[in-house]
Design a protein around this motif. Structure first.
Motif, PDB file in Angstrom:
ATOM      1  N   GLU A 341       0.785  -1.136   0.138  1.00  0.00           N
ATOM      2  CA  GLU A 341      -0.011   0.034   0.009  1.00  0.00           C
ATOM      3  C   GLU A 341       0.785   1.297  -0.139  1.00  0.00           C
ATOM      4  O   GLU A 341       0.494   2.270  -0.580  1.00  0.00           O
ATOM      5  N   TYR A 344       1.948   1.714  -3.267  1.00  0.00           N
ATOM      6  CA  TYR A 344       1.070   2.477  -4.217  1.00  0.00           C
ATOM      7  C   TYR A 344       0.459   3.904  -3.991  1.00  0.00           C
ATOM      8  O   TYR A 344       0.278   4.561  -4.745  1.00  0.00           O
ATOM      9  N   LEU A 349       3.597   2.073  -7.878  1.00  0.00           N
ATOM     10  CA  LEU A 349       3.062   0.899  -8.253  1.00  0.00           C
ATOM     11  C   LEU A 349       1.612   1.386  -8.467  1.00  0.00           C
ATOM     12  O   LEU A 349       0.999   2.246  -7.949  1.00  0.00           O
ATOM     13  N   ALA A 350       1.139   0.456  -9.567  1.00  0.00           N
ATOM     14  CA  ALA A 350      -0.166   0.580 -10.296  1.00  0.00           C
ATOM     15  C   ALA A 350      -0.544  -0.574 -11.032  1.00  0.00           C
ATOM     16  O   ALA A 350       0.125  -1.270 -11.409  1.00  0.00           O
ATOM     17  N   SER A 351      -1.721  -0.412 -11.611  1.00  0.00           N
ATOM     18  CA  SER A 351      -2.268  -1.568 -12.304  1.00  0.00           C
ATOM     19  C   SER A 351      -1.916  -0.936 -13.923  1.00  0.00           C
ATOM     20  O   SER A 351      -2.129  -0.012 -14.122  1.00  0.00           O
ATOM     21  N   TYR A 359      -0.636  -5.980 -11.719  1.00  0.00           N
ATOM     22  CA  TYR A 359       0.208  -4.833 -11.080  1.00  0.00           C
ATOM     23  C   TYR A 359       1.512  -4.884 -11.440  1.00  0.00           C
ATOM     24  O   TYR A 359       2.152  -5.882 -11.740  1.00  0.00           O
ATOM     25  N   THR A 362       5.407   1.691 -11.863  1.00  0.00           N
ATOM     26  CA  THR A 362       5.368   2.680 -12.864  1.00  0.00           C
ATOM     27  C   THR A 362       6.540   3.345 -13.287  1.00  0.00           C
ATOM     28  O   THR A 362       7.788   2.969 -12.831  1.00  0.00           O
ATOM     29  N   LEU A 407      -4.526  -3.311  -1.967  1.00  0.00           N
ATOM     30  CA  LEU A 407      -4.859  -2.511  -3.322  1.00  0.00           C
ATOM     31  C   LEU A 407      -6.163  -2.433  -3.711  1.00  0.00           C
ATOM     32  O   LEU A 407      -6.511  -1.908  -4.970  1.00  0.00           O
TER      33      LEU A 407
END
Length: 849
Positions: A341, A344, A349-351, A359, A362, A407
């Motif tokens: 978390e 994120y 970090l992201a999808s 995931y 970035t 997430l």
């Protein structure tokens, strides 16, 4: 107070607000920012909005315990109440000096937030607040008090009231109203009440003692016992319903020695130090944790470098993927959820948003890696401070009984940033190097927001506080539970006064002296601007940087095919070593182990044996052990001896004896090999399966292209498209800045002037407040032109292009071409209005001397 002063006492909250100066209005709007969204048109609308249930509840939730107790006491006082009566309900007959000292601040806070209005001899609680705090059978008061004598006897027959008077030794009256007043006078007279209770049977006094602190209601049978009958006859207990009696408020207050609360808490509970350490120990411990946090985030995203876990259909990580991540990081699952978390929240970090959504890191992660270690840490720490996503609730249930996933949605808790900042601020108030007792910290937070949490330790604010202590330690903001120097700089705190006064203890077990607090808590900190946050982060980074270990450019090779990194390694060295060897253990020093598989991995990545020998010689402080040299040479000699391509797949080798060995091996049966030529085998498996199968048999094949060249395999980093970090979910409207406050107050004042200023009555504009004036076009034009010459101020009605009507106070400057240019007092600026949109105009009445 004189009769003239009483005549000017406000009759409503709107009138009370009208009497405030701009500074007081600004304080109100700053304390209750929901009142300014949108900006009210006038003070009447502001007062109406300040009395709505949602706004009042929000304001009450932000009161500290004693200020809330003051409001609760006013809710059970006669309306209106004077200042002395209210203070007596809080301080009691003993006139508690702590209560007396804290009372002015509490009353001022209630006035500032427009929850209480009126002069000191006529204090009134906002009606909605009184409805929320006053006792009722459905909603008992926190004071534990019941209804007054007048309220409890409202349905009682006049004859029964007269019987009570007689039993209590009072003369009968001619009507019920005077009878109730007489009984109330008895119960509020301390001397006469003492005489009445002195004659009471001991069992009857025992009944009163059980009801005195609440709940004030009790059950009786149709034929009450004698101890109850004595109380009922004298009105010390009054029936409210069949089988139910209540202790009147006046009687309870007498038995309580005048106090509305059993436990009045005028002072905030002290945050007790648990232990203390030398500040240098705290800072170095925190710095070590800070560096570990950076390494953990890097390890997490390196593990997901080629594409991390898939995104659940409902969003978030699956339980299985979280477990795998926890194993990879070698931490418990809740800790792994926190790091995921945090990455994120920091935008690392992201999808990826693809069809098979996964995931991944970035592009901001690659930029983050290039920053100095201290700057990387401040990015993480500031993201954590402001994030509303709360890792601690992962694994719990939402309102629809769905499991909350890392997430995933539903993790935002808007109170989290405020609690984190407050916990760190309370730690900063302790002597440097002192850690806080978690229980005393939670008790302090409960006192500061009395309605936000229950008395138990399971409420959200208590859990947020405990999570904050744990997460701040993991992140390196605190060390051994105490706030570090760089953590202090991060929240903009100054060195603690307690540390300056008492010094710091020298041992970890030393107890610190507890300093008592002021009569009122410090005001909540105002939101810091982006520039202030950046400046604080930069100061924290400068303090942290010298404490972080310098990356090393060497390792220590050992004869057992291991390499020891005695500290953090420079990035190029660490990246190469991660390919060439496997991590065996972590800690103060990292141990890498060289295996045939790891050496083959380096060769597959395009390194030659000579490259590996040169690399190890350059970066080892010890001689390269002979077993490691032999391992590299042996794997390199066999690497690429077998070649695999697509036929479906084939194996070719110049050594036909080696091919015979493969065919004879029982483990190759699943590959379904057959000889096409003395140096070529064909397989029905695909090249990747064939490559993996032969490697599992102990061979070192290499893949080749259609042209016969060896394919170099490197891990390809998978990145998402550019992503922004998740926006925190605000805990209500943001606090307005000074510019917005000034503009809003000017607009409210001008609107109030337009709605309350007397207007000269005309046939078309009768002068009723709240109605737009109506005049013909000719009358409007003539009045405007006359005002330009005389400099008069006019009241106009105006309809804008969207059809919204409003009233304004203007001073016309010029009238021409169908437009009027005027100074608009409502907007506090010069504006031009088309005359055809003016509904009418009226002159303002002359001001009274």
């Amino acid at each position: 107070m004189s009769s003239d002063e009483k005549q000017v006492a406000p009759r409503s909250l709107a009138e009370a607000l009208r009497a405030k100066d701009d500074g007081s209005l600004a304080a109100l709007l700053r304390a209750r920012p929901d009142l300014i969204t949108p900006v009210p048109t006038d003070l009447t609308q502001l007062a109406t909005r300040a009395g709505t249930r949602a706004s009042v509840v929000r304001a009450l939730e932000r009161l500290d315990r004693f200020t809330l107790q003051t409001a609760e006491a006013l809710a059970v006082a006669p309306e209106p109440a004077d200042r002395e009566t209210l203070l007596a309900l809080l301080a009691g007959d003993e006139n508690d000096p702590a209560v007396v000292g804290a009372f002015p601040h509490a009353l001022a806070a209630l006035r500032e937030q427009a929850l209480v209005w009126g002069p000191d001899d006529r204090l009134r609680l906002v009606r909605t607040a009184r409805e929320l705090l006053a006792p009722s059978p459905q909603h008992p008061s926190p004071t534990g008090l019941g209804p007054t004598v007048a309220e409890a006897t409202s349905g009682m027959s006049p004859g029964r009231i007269q019987e009570i008077l007689t039993a209590a030794g009072l003369p009968t009256t001619h009507d019920a109203v005077s009878a109730v007043a007489s009984l109330t006078g008895l119960f509020t007279d301390r001397a006469r009440m003492a005489e009445l209770l002195a004659a009471a049977p001991p069992d009857s006094l025992d009944v009163l003692s059980r009801l005195v602190w609440g709940p004030p209601y009790g059950q009786v049978t149709a034929d009450p016992a004698s101890r109850l009958r004595w109380l009922l006859d004298r009105g010390l207990l009054l029936p409210t319903a069949p089988g139910t009696v209540v202790l009147p408020r006046e009687v309870a207050l007498h038995l309580r020695a005048g106090r509305a609360h059993r436990d009045t808490q005028p002072l905030p509970p002290a945050v007790e130090p648990a232990a203390t350490h030398r500040p240098q120990v705290v800072d170095t411990t925190a710095a070590g944790q800070a560096y570990t946090s950076l390494a953990t985030i890097e390890e997490l995203l390196k593990d997901w470098d080629e594409g991390g876990p898939t995104v659940l259909r409902a969003g978030g990580l699956s339980v299985r993927d979280l477990k795998r991540t926890a194993v990879a990081l070698d931490v418990p699952e809740p800790v792994a959820a926190f790091w995921v978390e945090l990455a994120y929240a920091a935008g690392l970090l992201a999808s990826d948003g693809e069809a098979d959504e996964r995931y991944a890191a970035t592009p901001a992660y690659d930029e983050w890696l290039e920053l100095p270690a201290a700057e990387r840490w401040t990015r993480l720490a500031t993201a954590w401070l402001s994030a509303t996503r709360t890792a601690g609730v992962i694994g719990g249930r939402d309102t629809k009984e769905r499991t909350l996933a890392a997430l995933g949605p539903g993790l935002d808790r808007s109170a989290a940033p405020e609690v984190r900042h407050r916990v760190l601020t309370l730690l900063a108030a302790l002597p440097e190097g002192a850690s806080a007792s978690p229980d005393s910290l939670v008790a302090r937070l409960h006192w500061e927001r009395a309605l936000r949490g229950a008395a138990s330790s399971d409420d959200l604010r208590a859990r947020l506080a405990r999570w904050t202590l744990s997460e701040a330690e993991s992140l390196g903001i605190t060390g051994r539970g105490a706030l570090s120097a760089h953590g202090r700089a991060l929240i903009g705190a100054q060195p603690s006064a307690a540390a300056t006064e008492t010094g710091t203890a020298s041992g970890p077990g030393d107890k610190l002296p507890v300093h008592h607090h002021r009569h009122h808590p410090a005001p909540p900190p105002q939101p810091r601007s982006a520039a202030e946050l950046a400046s604080a982060a930069a100061r924290a980074g400068k303090l942290l940087a010298p404490l972080l270990p310098e990356p090393l450019d060497h390792v220590l090779l050992q004869a057992d095919l291991t390499a020891v990194a005695p500290g953090p390694l420079q990035r190029p060295l660490a990246d190469t070593l991660d390919v060439l060897a496997d991590v065996e253990s972590k800690g103060g020093a990292t141990v890498y182990r060289f295996t045939p598989g790891s050496v083959r991995r380096a060769l597959d990545a395009g390194r030659s044996a000579s490259d590996l020998h040169a690399f190890l010689s350059e970066h080892s402080r010890t001689p390269v052990p002979q077993p490691l040299t032999y391992l590299i040479d042996d794997v390199a000699r066999r690497h690429g001896h077998l070649r695999i391509g697509s036929a479906s797949a084939y194996v070719r080798c110049d050594d036909d004896a080696l091919l015979n060995e493969i065919i004879a091996d029982k483990r190759s049966q699943g590959l379904r090999l057959r000889r096409l030529a003395p140096t070529v085998l064909a397989a029905q498996a695909d090249p990747a399966t064939l490559l993996e199968g032969l490697r599992s048999m102990g061979f070192a094949p290499a893949a080749e292209s259609a042209e016969g060249d060896v394919l170099i395999t490197r891990a390809h980093a998978h990145r998402t498209p550019p992503r922004t970090a998740p926006e925190p979910v605000p805990d209500g409207p943001p606090s307005p800045d000074t510019t917005l406050l000034g503009a809003a107050i000017r607009a409210i004042r001008a609107g109030d002037l337009a709605s309350t200023t007397p207007h000269k009555p005309t046939a078309a504009a009768p002068g009723r407040n709240g109605t737009l004036p109506r005049t013909t076009s000719a009358e409007t034009l003539a009045t405007m032109q006359a005002a330009v010459l005389t400099g008069d101020t006019l009241w106009i009605g105006y309809v804008n292009a969207e059809g919204s009507a409003s009233q304004r106070v203007i001073a016309p400057i010029k009238v021409e071409g169908g437009f009027v240019t005027a100074y608009d007092h409502t907007a506090d600026e010069v504006r031009t209005y088309p005359l055809h949109r003016v509904t009418g105009v009226a002159e303002l009445a002359d001001e009274q001397a």
